[in-house]
Design a protein around this motif. Structure first.
Motif, PDB file in Angstrom:
ATOM      1  N   GLU A 295       0.825  -1.198   0.000  1.00 35.62           N
ATOM      2  CA  GLU A 295       0.000   0.000   0.000  1.00 35.62           C
ATOM      3  C   GLU A 295       0.864   1.256   0.000  1.00 35.62           C
ATOM      4  O   GLU A 295       1.938   1.275   0.597  1.00 35.62           O
ATOM      5  CB  GLU A 295      -0.891   0.006   1.241  1.00 35.62           C
ATOM      6  N   LEU A 296       0.367   2.298  -0.655  1.00 42.12           N
ATOM      7  CA  LEU A 296       0.992   3.612  -0.653  1.00 42.12           C
ATOM      8  C   LEU A 296      -0.123   4.640  -0.643  1.00 42.12           C
ATOM      9  O   LEU A 296      -1.033   4.591  -1.481  1.00 42.12           O
ATOM     10  CB  LEU A 296       1.870   3.811  -1.892  1.00 42.12           C
ATOM     11  N   TYR A 297      -0.055   5.570   0.300  1.00 43.60           N
ATOM     12  CA  TYR A 297      -1.080   6.594   0.421  1.00 43.60           C
ATOM     13  C   TYR A 297      -0.460   7.976   0.491  1.00 43.60           C
ATOM     14  O   TYR A 297       0.547   8.170   1.168  1.00 43.60           O
ATOM     15  CB  TYR A 297      -1.926   6.376   1.685  1.00 43.60           C
ATOM     16  N   ASN A 298      -1.075   8.924  -0.194  1.00 43.20           N
ATOM     17  CA  ASN A 298      -0.728  10.330  -0.060  1.00 43.20           C
ATOM     18  C   ASN A 298      -1.546  10.839   1.113  1.00 43.20           C
ATOM     19  O   ASN A 298      -2.725  11.148   0.971  1.00 43.20           O
ATOM     20  CB  ASN A 298      -1.077  11.086  -1.342  1.00 43.20           C
ATOM     21  N   ILE A 299      -0.940  10.904   2.276  1.00 46.16           N
ATOM     22  CA  ILE A 299      -1.714  11.191   3.486  1.00 46.16           C
ATOM     23  C   ILE A 299      -2.083  12.659   3.637  1.00 46.16           C
ATOM     24  O   ILE A 299      -2.925  12.990   4.464  1.00 46.16           O
ATOM     25  CB  ILE A 299      -1.002  10.659   4.746  1.00 46.16           C
ATOM     26  N   ARG A 300      -1.495  13.517   2.833  1.00 41.91           N
ATOM     27  CA  ARG A 300      -1.931  14.921   2.839  1.00 41.91           C
ATOM     28  C   ARG A 300      -3.235  15.074   2.065  1.00 41.91           C
ATOM     29  O   ARG A 300      -4.137  15.773   2.494  1.00 41.91           O
ATOM     30  CB  ARG A 300      -0.854  15.812   2.250  1.00 41.91           C
TER      31      ARG A 300
ATOM     32  N   GLN B 126       2.382   6.226 -11.911  1.00 43.65           N
ATOM     33  CA  GLN B 126       2.729   7.643 -11.711  1.00 43.65           C
ATOM     34  C   GLN B 126       3.491   7.861 -10.412  1.00 43.65           C
ATOM     35  O   GLN B 126       4.150   8.888 -10.246  1.00 43.65           O
ATOM     36  CB  GLN B 126       1.458   8.501 -11.691  1.00 43.65           C
ATOM     37  N   TYR B 127       3.408   6.913  -9.497  1.00 43.63           N
ATOM     38  CA  TYR B 127       4.040   7.047  -8.181  1.00 43.63           C
ATOM     39  C   TYR B 127       5.272   6.155  -8.031  1.00 43.63           C
ATOM     40  O   TYR B 127       5.758   5.966  -6.920  1.00 43.63           O
ATOM     41  CB  TYR B 127       3.011   6.749  -7.076  1.00 43.63           C
ATOM     42  N   ASN B 128       5.794   5.623  -9.129  1.00 37.99           N
ATOM     43  CA  ASN B 128       6.948   4.725  -9.058  1.00 37.99           C
ATOM     44  C   ASN B 128       8.158   5.364  -8.394  1.00 37.99           C
ATOM     45  O   ASN B 128       8.841   4.723  -7.594  1.00 37.99           O
ATOM     46  CB  ASN B 128       7.331   4.216 -10.446  1.00 37.99           C
ATOM     47  N   SER B 129       8.450   6.626  -8.695  1.00 37.33           N
ATOM     48  CA  SER B 129       9.638   7.256  -8.106  1.00 37.33           C
ATOM     49  C   SER B 129       9.466   7.458  -6.599  1.00 37.33           C
ATOM     50  O   SER B 129      10.408   7.235  -5.835  1.00 37.33           O
ATOM     51  CB  SER B 129       9.963   8.573  -8.803  1.00 37.33           C
ATOM     52  N   ILE B 130       8.292   7.855  -6.167  1.00 32.39           N
ATOM     53  CA  ILE B 130       8.032   8.022  -4.726  1.00 32.39           C
ATOM     54  C   ILE B 130       8.081   6.664  -4.033  1.00 32.39           C
ATOM     55  O   ILE B 130       8.678   6.511  -2.971  1.00 32.39           O
ATOM     56  CB  ILE B 130       6.666   8.705  -4.496  1.00 32.39           C
ATOM     57  N   LYS B 131       7.466   5.683  -4.656  1.00 32.90           N
ATOM     58  CA  LYS B 131       7.449   4.330  -4.090  1.00 32.90           C
ATOM     59  C   LYS B 131       8.871   3.792  -3.936  1.00 32.90           C
ATOM     60  O   LYS B 131       9.237   3.279  -2.873  1.00 32.90           O
ATOM     61  CB  LYS B 131       6.613   3.423  -4.990  1.00 32.90           C
ATOM     62  N   LYS B 132       9.679   3.944  -4.966  1.00 34.07           N
ATOM     63  CA  LYS B 132      11.054   3.441  -4.911  1.00 34.07           C
ATOM     64  C   LYS B 132      11.865   4.179  -3.840  1.00 34.07           C
ATOM     65  O   LYS B 132      12.591   3.557  -3.064  1.00 34.07           O
ATOM     66  CB  LYS B 132      11.729   3.587  -6.268  1.00 34.07           C
ATOM     67  N   GLU B 133      11.718   5.486  -3.784  1.00 34.16           N
ATOM     68  CA  GLU B 133      12.419   6.292  -2.784  1.00 34.16           C
ATOM     69  C   GLU B 133      12.046   5.848  -1.371  1.00 34.16           C
ATOM     70  O   GLU B 133      12.903   5.661  -0.509  1.00 34.16           O
ATOM     71  CB  GLU B 133      12.058   7.759  -2.989  1.00 34.16           C
ATOM     72  N   MET B 134      10.755   5.651  -1.136  1.00 30.85           N
ATOM     73  CA  MET B 134      10.305   5.258   0.196  1.00 30.85           C
ATOM     74  C   MET B 134      10.728   3.833   0.547  1.00 30.85           C
ATOM     75  O   MET B 134      11.095   3.552   1.693  1.00 30.85           O
ATOM     76  CB  MET B 134       8.793   5.418   0.310  1.00 30.85           C
ATOM     77  N   LEU B 135      10.692   2.929  -0.420  1.00 29.26           N
ATOM     78  CA  LEU B 135      11.153   1.564  -0.162  1.00 29.26           C
ATOM     79  C   LEU B 135      12.644   1.547   0.182  1.00 29.26           C
ATOM     80  O   LEU B 135      13.074   0.813   1.073  1.00 29.26           O
ATOM     81  CB  LEU B 135      10.879   0.674  -1.369  1.00 29.26           C
ATOM     82  N   GLU B 136      13.421   2.367  -0.504  1.00 33.10           N
ATOM     83  CA  GLU B 136      14.852   2.442  -0.205  1.00 33.10           C
ATOM     84  C   GLU B 136      15.099   3.035   1.176  1.00 33.10           C
ATOM     85  O   GLU B 136      15.965   2.554   1.917  1.00 33.10           O
ATOM     86  CB  GLU B 136      15.567   3.242  -1.286  1.00 33.10           C
ATOM     87  N   GLU B 137      14.335   4.060   1.554  1.00 32.43           N
ATOM     88  CA  GLU B 137      14.461   4.640   2.894  1.00 32.43           C
ATOM     89  C   GLU B 137      14.089   3.609   3.955  1.00 32.43           C
ATOM     90  O   GLU B 137      14.793   3.448   4.956  1.00 32.43           O
ATOM     91  CB  GLU B 137      13.552   5.866   3.027  1.00 32.43           C
ATOM     92  N   MET B 138      12.976   2.914   3.726  1.00 30.03           N
ATOM     93  CA  MET B 138      12.516   1.913   4.682  1.00 30.03           C
ATOM     94  C   MET B 138      13.533   0.777   4.792  1.00 30.03           C
ATOM     95  O   MET B 138      13.857   0.331   5.896  1.00 30.03           O
ATOM     96  CB  MET B 138      11.155   1.360   4.261  1.00 30.03           C
ATOM     97  N   ARG B 139      14.047   0.327   3.659  1.00 27.56           N
ATOM     98  CA  ARG B 139      15.025  -0.766   3.681  1.00 27.56           C
ATOM     99  C   ARG B 139      16.285  -0.368   4.451  1.00 27.56           C
ATOM    100  O   ARG B 139      16.836  -1.167   5.221  1.00 27.56           O
ATOM    101  CB  ARG B 139      15.393  -1.187   2.268  1.00 27.56           C
ATOM    102  N   ALA B 140      16.743   0.857   4.280  1.00 23.50           N
ATOM    103  CA  ALA B 140      17.934   1.317   5.007  1.00 23.50           C
ATOM    104  C   ALA B 140      17.697   1.270   6.514  1.00 23.50           C
ATOM    105  O   ALA B 140      18.570   0.840   7.277  1.00 23.50           O
ATOM    106  CB  ALA B 140      18.309   2.723   4.561  1.00 23.50           C
ATOM    107  N   GLU B 141      16.513   1.685   6.946  1.00 20.77           N
ATOM    108  CA  GLU B 141      16.203   1.646   8.384  1.00 20.77           C
ATOM    109  C   GLU B 141      16.065   0.203   8.870  1.00 20.77           C
ATOM    110  O   GLU B 141      16.540  -0.147   9.951  1.00 20.77           O
ATOM    111  CB  GLU B 141      14.917   2.434   8.660  1.00 20.77           C
ATOM    112  N   MET B 142      15.454  -0.642   8.066  1.00 19.69           N
ATOM    113  CA  MET B 142      15.325  -2.054   8.430  1.00 19.69           C
ATOM    114  C   MET B 142      16.700  -2.710   8.542  1.00 19.69           C
ATOM    115  O   MET B 142      16.942  -3.489   9.455  1.00 19.69           O
ATOM    116  CB  MET B 142      14.463  -2.779   7.398  1.00 19.69           C
ATOM    117  N   LYS B 143      17.575  -2.371   7.613  1.00 20.43           N
ATOM    118  CA  LYS B 143      18.934  -2.919   7.642  1.00 20.43           C
ATOM    119  C   LYS B 143      19.671  -2.450   8.895  1.00 20.43           C
ATOM    120  O   LYS B 143      20.366  -3.229   9.550  1.00 20.43           O
ATOM    121  CB  LYS B 143      19.685  -2.490   6.384  1.00 20.43           C
TER     122      LYS B 143
END
Length: 97
Positions: A44-49, A63-80
């Motif tokens: 899931e991905l939501y624009n919460i604003r 249309q949200y591929n770049s945001i999705k990829k950016e957020m997955l990379e941020e999340m993965r870094a924190e998980m790692k």
């Protein structure tokens, strides 16, 4: 977070580890978007604003591929950083975007 100080974090990681359910989830929350990684189900991905009730899942909207990829990379870094065992599942989704 409670003191509203800038701590240079891009987001907050939430974890559901399946104690009462048969699946695991990870959530990455920023000021603008919320991403939910479901290991065995629909992500899931939501624009919460613009969609504070989280009614429109944007995860599969190209249309949200770049945001999705950016957020997955941020999340993965924190998980790692936290040695999260589910981290090794996230890279597979990032590579598919």
């Amino acid at each position: 977070m409670r003191q509203h100080q800038d701590n240079q974090r891009k987001g907050v990681l939430g974890q559901l580890v399946g104690h009462f359910v048969y699946f695991e989830q990870r959530m990455w929350r920023r000021k603008d978007y919320k991403l939910v990684f479901n290991a065995t189900d629909v992500c899931e991905l939501y624009n919460i604003r613009n969609d504070p009730e989280e009614m429109h899942n944007l995860f599969y909207d190209s249309q949200y591929n770049s945001i999705k990829k950016e957020m997955l990379e941020e999340m993965r870094a924190e998980m790692k950083r936290l040695n999260d065992p589910l981290e090794n599942w996230v890279y597979r989704i990032i590579d598919e975007i």
